[in-house]
Scaffold this motif. Structure first.
Motif, mmCIF file in Angstrom:
data_model
loop_
_atom_site.group_PDB
_atom_site.id
_atom_site.type_symbol
_atom_site.label_atom_id
_atom_site.label_comp_id
_atom_site.label_asym_id
_atom_site.label_seq_id
_atom_site.Cartn_x
_atom_site.Cartn_y
_atom_site.Cartn_z
ATOM 1 N N SER A 74 66.956 -52.050 -52.084
ATOM 2 C CA SER A 74 67.803 -52.707 -53.066
ATOM 3 C C SER A 74 69.374 -51.979 -52.818
ATOM 4 O O SER A 74 70.205 -52.935 -53.159
ATOM 5 C CB SER A 74 67.199 -52.081 -54.470
ATOM 6 N N GLU A 118 72.642 -54.522 -51.973
ATOM 7 C CA GLU A 118 73.697 -54.355 -52.914
ATOM 8 C C GLU A 118 75.012 -54.116 -52.211
ATOM 9 O O GLU A 118 75.821 -54.815 -52.452
ATOM 10 C CB GLU A 118 73.451 -53.512 -53.996
ATOM 11 N N ARG A 121 61.414 -57.777 -52.949
ATOM 12 C CA ARG A 121 62.567 -57.234 -52.257
ATOM 13 C C ARG A 121 62.873 -58.163 -51.065
ATOM 14 O O ARG A 121 64.149 -58.265 -50.977
ATOM 15 C CB ARG A 121 62.481 -55.645 -51.690
ATOM 16 N N ASP A 178 64.673 -60.790 -52.673
ATOM 17 C CA ASP A 178 66.303 -60.533 -52.987
ATOM 18 C C ASP A 178 66.839 -60.373 -51.522
ATOM 19 O O ASP A 178 68.043 -60.813 -51.627
ATOM 20 C CB ASP A 178 66.289 -59.050 -53.271
#
Length: 219
Positions: A135, A139, A168, A171
């Motif tokens: 994550s 980011e 994830r 993501d």
């Protein structure tokens, strides 16, 4: 009392056996004693390490309560350096990563997460470290960060983290505007998540928001 012929023969055989194999037997017994001593010493060392690590972890908790970020991170660093084999080291690294991230020091946060993802021996901490590292890398958004996250996502998921692994991956796709693949990953994550009763409802709600955002369904 004199021995009869049969007893004398057995005694002679025993003496002959001992003469032939005594060095081997003595060596085996000695090795076993050394192994036991080493095991006992190692267990003492582990227990002592855990006790010392617990004290340092308490110092870290106190620093957090006081809002002393520098002391908190120093304690986490010391736990990594001196007590890496204890559970307190990855646990403190995960906490320190959150504190560093909240303070805007993403590089330091990544260092803590990478350390925990590499050194944690407990699957719970290992899985959490890898999921959070992914994550944090996503980011960051740089090409090298996406590449590093991709390498982790290609690993076999830690047991119990399969749904979060798929989430994830979604993501990762979404951050690169690959909506279709993100939708597929989120829907696969939802299927896995429905099989896991231990995860909090908040995790399901968050995944549902992501699914809705990419036009996915929970069917």
């Amino acid at each position: 009392m004199p021995l009869d012929l049969e007893e004398q023969e057995q005694l002679d055989q025993l003496k002959a056996f001992w003469q032939k194999y005594r060095n081997l037997i003595t060596g085996v017994v000695t090795a076993a004693l050394f192994a036991y001593a080493a095991y006992s010493g190692y267990q003492w060392w582990l227990n002592n390490q855990a006790q010392e690590a617990a004290k340092l972890y308490e110092t870290m908790v106190s620093a957090i309560a006081k809002g002393d970020r520098d002391q908190t991170l120093r304690a986490a660093d010391d736990l990594q350096k001196n007590f890496a084999r204890t559970a307190y080291a990855p646990m403190s690294s995960l906490i320190a990563a959150r504190i560093a991230s909240d303070a805007g020091n993403s590089a330091k946060a990544l260092d803590y997460l990478r350390w925990a993802a590499k050194n944690a021996s407990n699957d719970g901490y290992l899985g959490l470290a890898k999921v959070r590292l992914i994550s944090q890398l996503i980011e960051q958004g740089a090409e090298k960060d996406f590449a590093e996250a991709d390498q982790i996502l290609k690993e076999k998921p830690i047991t119990g983290y399969e749904a979060l692994w798929l989430e994830r991956r979604g993501d990762w796709y979404l951050a690169q505007k690959n909506i279709e693949q993100a939708r597929v990953s989120y829907q696969n994550a939802w299927k896995k998540l429905s099989q896991v009763k231990e995860l909090p409802d908040e995790a399901r709600r968050l995944l549902k928001v992501k699914l809705d955002a990419v036009g996915g369904t929970t069917q």
